[in-house]
Scaffold this motif. Structure first.
Motif, mmCIF file in Angstrom:
data_model
loop_
_atom_site.group_PDB
_atom_site.id
_atom_site.type_symbol
_atom_site.label_atom_id
_atom_site.label_comp_id
_atom_site.label_asym_id
_atom_site.label_seq_id
_atom_site.Cartn_x
_atom_site.Cartn_y
_atom_site.Cartn_z
ATOM 1 N N SER A 1 0.807 4.147 -2.807
ATOM 2 C CA SER A 1 0.450 5.521 -2.421
ATOM 3 C C SER A 1 1.520 6.507 -2.874
ATOM 4 O O SER A 1 1.216 7.581 -3.405
ATOM 5 N N GLU B 1 0.819 -1.213 0.000
ATOM 6 C CA GLU B 1 0.000 0.000 0.000
ATOM 7 C C GLU B 1 0.853 1.264 0.000
ATOM 8 O O GLU B 1 0.539 2.249 -0.674
ATOM 9 N N THR B 2 1.968 1.234 0.747
ATOM 10 C CA THR B 2 2.832 2.413 0.827
ATOM 11 C C THR B 2 3.466 2.719 -0.518
ATOM 12 O O THR B 2 3.493 3.871 -0.970
#
Length: 266
Positions: free
Chosen positions: A240, A236-237
């Motif tokens: 993002s 997810e990081t």
């Protein structure tokens, strides 16, 4: 300082495709905010000169940048701030002025102490960071010119400097938008044009960005959408970050959407 020679090479790569460009072609609009080739060269010429002035000392930089800052503080767009300094310079005359200015800037930085602290519009920076930023901006704005003319740029391993800047501005990309910075930063592994493999941050299996150094540089400079790249993202990081990555200073910019920036048919 090798980075000064990398900036010189980047400038010459752009100059090579403009060498025989007819006068009228400099007024063609690119996919970047409708800027023309003239606008691109004027922007690069102004800030190359500003960087060279910064090398000459704080007073020289303050005197050079004061008129530009007055226009900025009056709320004028960055593009409009260059016109008074250019004083009508355009077309092939601007091209020649930019080319000579880029060579002069490269010469000055080649002799500089990489650790010398330089004033800038934003935070102070080292001479090494300053000339790397000049390479990055020349490469990024050069992309819209290559795209407009339907040309593929012959990339070299000097792209590593821009990829490094992209990794180094990981936290900035979040903070500039008022967002918390996810930790730890994703592992980054990129392959350069020569086939060399470079990596940054601690290796991990869950959060990483892998792929072409050129495509990574295109995403962090916002000349291509992450959706148009072949970069491999995990976590997810990482996702993002790549959706807001911004390796240049200034207010938050929205990256281009899928299919918005591309090489046109020659």
């Amino acid at each position: 300082m090798q980075q000064a020679e990398d900036f010189r090479a980047e400038s010459r790569a752009l100059a090579a495709i403009l060498e025989d460009l007819p006068e009228a072609e400099f007024r063609r609009a690119t996919q970047f905010k409708g800027w023309t080739i003239d606008h691109v060269l004027g922007h690069l010429h102004l800030f190359n000169a500003a960087a060279e002035a910064a090398l000459q000392g704080d007073e020289a930089f303050a005197a050079f940048i004061a008129p530009v800052l007055r226009h900025m503080q009056a709320g004028k767009p960055i593009l409009d701030c260059q016109f008074p300094w250019l004083n009508g310079l355009s077309g092939r005359a601007l091209f020649e002025a930019w080319r000579l200015g880029a060579e002069s800037c490269a010469d000055a930085f080649a002799k500089a102490d990489p650790k010398q602290r330089l004033k800038w519009i934003g935070p102070d920076m080292s001479a090494l960071s300053s000339v790397t930023a000049r390479q990055m901006e020349t490469w990024a704005h050069g992309q819209e010119v290559f795209d407009l003319l339907g040309l593929e740029r012959p990339e070299q391993d000097r792209i590593r400097n821009i990829a490094h800047l992209g990794v180094a501005t990981y936290a900035w990309s979040f903070r500039n938008r008022g967002l918390a910075v996810p930790e730890p930063a994703p592992y980054v592994q990129l392959t350069g044009p020569s086939g060399a493999v470079w990596d940054w941050n601690a290796p991990q299996d869950r959060e990483f960005v892998k792929g072409s150094a050129v495509e990574f540089a295109q995403v962090v400079t916002q000349v291509r959408s992450i959706a148009d790249s072949g970069l491999q993202l995990s976590g997810e990081t990482a996702a993002s970050w790549m959706n807001i990555a911004q390796c240049f200073a200034g207010p938050p910019e929205t990256p281009p959407g899928k299919g918005i920036r591309y090489k046109t048919e020659a």
